[in-house]
Each structure stands twice: as C-alpha cells, then as structure tokens.
Scaffold this active site. Structure first.
Site, PDB file in Angstrom:
ATOM      1  N   ILE A  12       0.848  -1.182   0.000  1.00 12.13           N
ATOM      2  CA  ILE A  12       0.000   0.000   0.000  1.00 12.13           C
ATOM      3  C   ILE A  12       0.888   1.239   0.000  1.00 12.13           C
ATOM      4  CG2 ILE A  12      -1.745   1.289   1.296  1.00 12.13           C
ATOM      5  CD1 ILE A  12      -2.558  -1.421   2.598  1.00 12.13           C
ATOM      6  N   SER A  13       0.652   2.173  -0.923  1.00 15.40           N
ATOM      7  CA  SER A  13       1.363   3.454  -0.998  1.00 15.40           C
ATOM      8  C   SER A  13       2.868   3.222  -1.133  1.00 15.40           C
ATOM      9  CB  SER A  13       1.011   4.307   0.232  1.00 15.40           C
ATOM     10  OG  SER A  13       1.483   5.617   0.084  1.00 15.40           O
ATOM     11  N   SER A  14       3.680   3.559  -0.135  1.00 14.66           N
ATOM     12  CA  SER A  14       5.113   3.273  -0.217  1.00 14.66           C
ATOM     13  C   SER A  14       5.343   1.793  -0.459  1.00 14.66           C
ATOM     14  CB  SER A  14       5.809   3.707   1.082  1.00 14.66           C
ATOM     15  OG  SER A  14       7.186   3.420   1.043  1.00 14.66           O
TER      16      SER A  14
END
Length: 457
Positions: free
Chosen positions: A183-185
């Site tokens: 998720i994200s990073s």
C-alpha cells in the site's frame, strides 16, 4: 545479539476493523509528512510473549511459532536494517506459497498485520505472510536510490529478498509461488521488487503506487514531487526499459502485475495509474488495449491486458472518486484470486500439459490473421512451451507475435517468447500470426502443447 545468533519475538496484535484503521489518521499524517503517502492502517497495542532468545547457527534458523506474529532476526543480508515479521498459520501447507505484504509510509510490519486481512486469509489457505518493517525515521521504503533500483544493489530490496530466502529455506516454500503486495510506499516497493527480482516473484499487487523508477532520485532524497504529482510521463518502451535495466541480461519469465488506484488520489496522483499500466504491459509484451473491461463493484472499472481471465498478465482497477486511502476489507481476497492462492492447498494431483486452445482467423482476399489463446487447464505451472499445429494447405506465415514460428508452412511450432514462457494454472497466453492463403483461410484444427493434445473451444 551476535552475527550468528537467531531470535524470535512473538507479537499478537489485534486485527481490528478496517473502518477504524483506515479512517481518521490519514489526513493528519499526510500533512505531518509534507505530502508523504498517508497511513492506511495503524498499529494496535500489542502484547508480547517472552520468547526465549537463544543462540543458534544462522544455517539452521528457528521455525517461527504458528499462528503468531513473530519477529525474525539475523535472516540474512540486510543493508538498511529492516525488521522482518512473519505469520505462519497453524494450517500451513507443505511447500507453502509466500506473500510479502509491504506497509505504507509511517507504518510498520505489525500495523500491516493488524490492518489487512492477509493473516486471516493465510489461516484459510495455508500460505505464509512476510511483513517487512522500516526502521528509518520516515518509515517509508527506499524506492528512489540508485541502489534500490537495481538487482542486488543494496538498500531495502536486498533485505526483503533475504527475508524471502529465509522463509524458503526454513519452510521449503514453493519458489514458483512467491508474491508481493503493498500500500502506498509498499505499492511502490512492490513495483521495485518485481523489477529487481523477476526471477523471484510470480506476481504483485500494488495499491496506490507509481511505476518502477518513477521515484528515482540521485541526491539522497526519499521524495520525488514530480512523480507524486503525476507529471513523470514516458512511453511504454521507456518505462519498460527502466524495468529491464534493473536486471541486465535477464530473459526469463516476468511477474504479472495488478494495480489499484483512486481517481482522486491527492498524494500519488492518478496519472501514475496509467503509467503503471503502460510499463507493465510493455514489460510483459501485451497490448495496451484491454482484452476485457468490467465493473466488479459500483464505481470500479477493471481492465485486463493480455488475457481475459482472473490471472491476466496485467490487471488494473480504477476506483472512481476515491482518494489515496483506498485499501478496504475484501480487496485482499481479490489479490489472492489474481495470485491464484484462493484455494486451500494443492489440487488432487498435477496435470502437467493439460491445455485448451481457442483459435479464430480473419481473412481478406489473399491474406489472413490468426489469433490463438492458450489456456493452462492443468494444476501445475507450465515453464516454457511449444505449441504445435498444422496450417491448412496453401497458408504461409509471413509474421507473428507472442511467439517464434517455424517453419512458415505445414507443421508449425510456435515457441514462447521470453516474457510469456510461464503459464500458471487457469491462466492464458495470447499469440497470433499473419499469413498468406491460396483460398483456404480456415484455422488449424488440432494443437499440441509440449506434446500433449489440447482441447479446442
């Protein structure tokens, strides 16, 4: 702890409701991080069992306690001092699959465990989950340094690869079923892992990420504002070259990719979604024109590239009106479907070579195109394939795609390209050819895959 030591710390965080975990903290955290990816979950208070810390040779690592989140130390080369957390279900299968679940900025391995349902799905299906955890102050993964963007270059990807190797050694994990999601990073790291280690990972799923190499910097900065703002635009070939440069000379199969993005993402802007699609369709050698488009849920648009089934080479899910914090309960189950892990262990017995072929031709005066879809209907992965068929009399292949064809007429063998040599169970590969004809423009009537007759549909 000495360099030859090994220890396990058992942690049992509660897996609370995602509505609480993914709600109120995101705007505040994004502001505090000056625009860094917002947290999609938070770590719940933990209670620690006092696991004995006894020295053991690194060559014989301690097996983690079952059904408990366990910290594993001394797992191998770890240049950026990552922490490794592991979840092994009571029901772990023989030669299990492995899912690497990578957290968002400000997150941690325990927070990813608490805030996603991969552990509970592991209880159901018997795979192992690895939760890498960043120790640097930002709690963001390194997806930007030159070291991170090449195979064996150093930094976080090397540490994560060591975690996978540790699990493979300790649990005799199935090296053909190693997967990454984040998720994200963590989504950005998923892209990086698949680029750096295409021979390790079979597939990935990235929630609110950016393409491999998009966040690249050379000044030591972890943040790339041009990429996060969606202004880094390349051709598919240029994006694909960035991936191929990470492991020069590699010609083996490439992992499949699933990408998710919200149209209102204000942290990693929505244009990154389209750039990811351009990159991975190019890497996998499939058309940018979707083979299938549907809406599995209200407000979702799902496109599949290179095949129409659940395990297409590239699958992309766009969520209308959704921001950066898009991950929600139920999405992990869709990830497992894409990975092919949503069944409880091996099938009743391998059926190597079982296959189905769909073939159509479209003709004009003296020419035609043939489209062929090969489906692996067995329970074992196909690693490298040759499809044999006989062209009708008078047909001669003038060019083709997705395979090499020889000879040009009569009994032809189509041999896989470098990017599509692996066909997972229930997955498909599309190939095609253009040919001249002398009046008979029909398709071949029989096919064999690696010597086994295929059903026609």
């Amino acid at each position: 702890m000495s360099a030859t030591g090994s220890s396990n710390t058992v942690r049992r965080p509660s897996r609370s409701g995602l509505a609480v975990l993914f709600g109120a903290l995101v705007p505040l955290l994004a502001t505090l991080l000056l625009g860094a990816p917002g947290a999609s979950a938070r770590a719940e208070p933990t209670t620690s069992g006092a696991a004995a810390r006894t020295a053991a040779p690194a060559a014989a690592p301690t097996v983690a306690p079952a059904a408990a989140l366990t910290e594993v130390t001394d797992f191998g080369t770890n240049p950026s001092n990552l922490q490794m957390y592991l979840y092994v279900p009571d029901s772990v299968t023989a030669n299990p699959a492995v899912v690497v679940a990578v957290h968002y900025c400000t997150g941690s391995g325990p927070a990813m465990y608490s805030g996603t349902e991969y552990a509970s799905l592991a209880d159901r299906y018997g795979f192992i989950v690895v939760y890498p955890s960043v120790t640097r102050a930002s709690k963001c993964f390194d997806v930007s340094s030159p070291q991170a963007l090449r195979r064996g270059g150093g930094s976080d990807p090397v540490g994560i690869k060591s975690m996978v190797d540790w699990v493979t050694r300790t649990y005799s994990a199935d090296t053909s079923r190693i997967f990454a999601t984040g998720i994200s990073s963590g989504a950005m790291m998923t892209n990086v892992l698949l680029g750096d280690y295409p021979d390790v990972f079979a597939a990935g799923a990235a929630f609110s990420g950016v393409p491999f190499g998009c966040f690249a910097t050379t000044d030591g900065s972890e943040w790339n504002s041009a990429c996060s703002g969606g202004t880094v635009i390349h051709t598919p070939q240029e994006w694909g070259n960035l991936v191929r440069t990470a492991y020069p000379g590699y010609t083996g199969p490439r992992p499949r990719m699933q990408v998710w993005h919200g149209t209102e993402d204000d942290v990693l802007r929505y244009p990154n979604f389209g750039e990811e699609i351009k990159q991975w369709t190019n890497v996998l050698g499939v058309s940018q024109t979707p083979a299938a488009t549907d809406s599995p849920q209200s407000g979702w648009t799902r496109t599949r590239y290179g095949a129409t089934g659940d395990r297409a080479p590239v699958e992309a899910i766009s969520l209308q009106g959704v921001g950066h914090n898009l991950y929600a309960y139920g999405m992990a189950a869709r990830v497992l479907t894409f990975f092919g892990l949503d069944s409880s262990g091996p099938g009743p017995g391998p059926q190597p070579g079982a296959c189905k072929v769909t073939v159509t031709t479209n003709a004009w005066s003296t020419g035609l195109t043939g489209s062929v879809t090969i489906t692996n209907t067995g329970t074992a992965r196909i690693e490298g394939w040759k499809l044999a068929f006989t062209l009708p009399s008078g047909q001669t292949i003038t060019n083709g795609w997705g395979a090499t064809y020889a000879p040009a007429s009569g009994a032809v063998t189509a041999t896989n390209a470098t990017y599509n040599g692996t066909i997972a169970p229930n997955a498909s590969v599309g190939i095609g050819y253009q040919a001249n004809h002398g009046g008979n423009s029909g398709p071949p009537t029989a096919f064999t895959l690696n010597g086994t007759a295929c059903a026609l549909s």
